[in-house]
Structure formats: C-alpha cells, structure tokens
Design an enzyme around this catalytic site. Sequence first.
Site, PDB file in Angstrom:
ATOM      1  N   SER A  41      46.584 -10.915  92.676  1.00 16.11           N
ATOM      2  CA  SER A  41      46.756 -10.212  91.790  1.00 16.11           C
ATOM      3  C   SER A  41      47.764 -10.777  90.482  1.00 16.11           C
ATOM      4  O   SER A  41      47.479 -10.695  89.507  1.00 16.11           O
ATOM      5  CB  SER A  41      46.594  -8.872  91.921  1.00 16.11           C
ATOM      6  OG  SER A  41      47.565  -9.033  91.888  1.00 16.11           O
ATOM      7  N   LYS A 118      53.585  -5.736  89.076  1.00 17.08           N
ATOM      8  CA  LYS A 118      52.683  -5.979  88.397  1.00 17.08           C
ATOM      9  C   LYS A 118      53.798  -6.485  86.874  1.00 17.08           C
ATOM     10  O   LYS A 118      54.745  -6.210  87.204  1.00 17.08           O
ATOM     11  CB  LYS A 118      51.104  -5.229  87.549  1.00 17.08           C
ATOM     12  CG  LYS A 118      50.567  -4.309  88.614  1.00 17.08           C
ATOM     13  CD  LYS A 118      49.270  -5.367  89.066  1.00 17.08           C
ATOM     14  CE  LYS A 118      48.638  -4.594  90.035  1.00 17.08           C
ATOM     15  NZ  LYS A 118      47.680  -6.040  90.704  1.00 17.08           N
TER      16      LYS A 118
END
Length: 277
Positions: A41, A118
Amino acid sequence: MASDEKKGGILETIKTIVYALLIAGIFRTFLFQPFWIPSGSMKDTLLIGDFLFVNKMAYGYSYASCPSIIIPRFGIDIDAQDFCGWADGDNTRLFGGEPQRGDVVVFRHPVTGRDFIKRLVGLPGERLQVRSGVLHINDAPVEVVPDGIFEEIAAPQGPQRLRPRCSNGPVGPGGVCEKQKFIETLPNGHSHSILNIASQGSDNTPVYTVPEGHYFFMGDNRDNSSDSRVPNIAGGVGFVPYENLVGRAGRVMFSSAGRSMLFFWTWRGDRFFKKIE
C-alpha cells in the site's frame, strides 16, 4: 557444592533473560518499535519486505505506545489495550508532539487495533477530497507531476505471497509489472512519490472534514490502499485519533525481497538505511 553452583548458574541465566526482556520491553515501548512492511500500500516509498524502526519519541506517548505481541503460530494475541487500556479514551498524549503533514506514520487502526503505516495528508479541521485521482485540501488541488514508470516483477511477494496489480494489463508470471509514477507536493512543500494503477472508485470521493484531534491518512500506492478514504465501519481506516499514533518512520534499515527477513540472500542491496521521503 556442585549442586549449589548449578542452581546459582541457572538462577543467573534466568535473571539475564528477565533483564534482557525488560530492556527490550522498555526499548520497544518508549524508543523504537520494529516494523516489517507486509503489503504494497505504500509503494514505491516502502516495499513489501522493508524492515524499519518507528520513532516513538516523535509524537510522545499514549496507550498505543505499549507493544502488541501477536504470534498467530503459537496462539499469542496480546494487544496494547491489554497492557495500557487504562490510558485509553481521552485522546491525549504524554510529552505529545504534533505530527507534520507528509510524515509516514505507524498508527493503531481505530477498530481492529492492528498497526497500519500510511502517509499523513490531512490535519484537524481540514476538508479533503480526491477528484479524478488528485488530492484536494480545502478545495485546492495538490501539485502532481509525472515521474515516469515504476516497474517490478509480476511475482508473489513477501510472506503472504501477494501479487502486484499492474497498469499495463494482465501480466504473466515473471513479466514486468508497471505503474504510473508521480511526484506529489503537499501544501507545506513536502514532496514524495505516489503510484497510479487504474481509474477506480477511490479516485473520486466525497468531501471529508477531519474532526478535531484526528488525522487523515492515505497510502502512496493510491489504487491499492485501505486508508482514510473508507470509513472504519466499512472496513477502511477512517479518521485516526491523535492517541492512536504510534510513531514516525524515518529510515529503512534493510529490505528482503523473499518470504522472510532471515533470508539474507534476498536482501535488496539498494535499500540499506534508505531515508523515507
């Protein structure tokens, strides 16, 4: 006499192990937490198999600073809540420091409690929206410029044997998997790489207003990331409370392209001590 010496030796060994565990626990709780990248990701900033230490001193301490010990093979699942749940609920931190836009952050998922990594793109009180794949902050688009093509081999990656998604259509095993690469510059001047695979629903979102005391996160591999664009009640991340931040990732220590970080012959030679932009 020999028996007493033997008992003394065993006791000293036990003490050494206990002290080592205590030191390791203190190190992991207050200073740096090891983190192994399990998914794609955050490509191409972080690759599957990157190993790094998360700086827990960057944002101060909360219940999320306590370690989770998860070893599925042995049925061990001890959550930070089990250690420090008493400190949860007020969304504050001890010696708290404010995260900066563009930081790559490890945080606890607001629902599952699992650690995620993230990039922080939205601050409290801001309005965020993605339009045609471009992030907008307070109705203004961030700067995005093309930066060529990111290439990788179309093959299973990491312990989970995940196959990469490709923008150049179905690619057979061993072929070259491509993704469009861009440089995104956030309002504070922080620039980093992002990837695009295809047009999909997450390229056009509603407007999200970040609540006070919360943050908005996105993965750099924009079309292959479960992040704040999806509410946590729907399986995404949603808004992340301040107290759920674990720490900031600053540098990759080493990286393994194989199924285990112990397979040193699969280590990527170009990623030792690589700075995370």
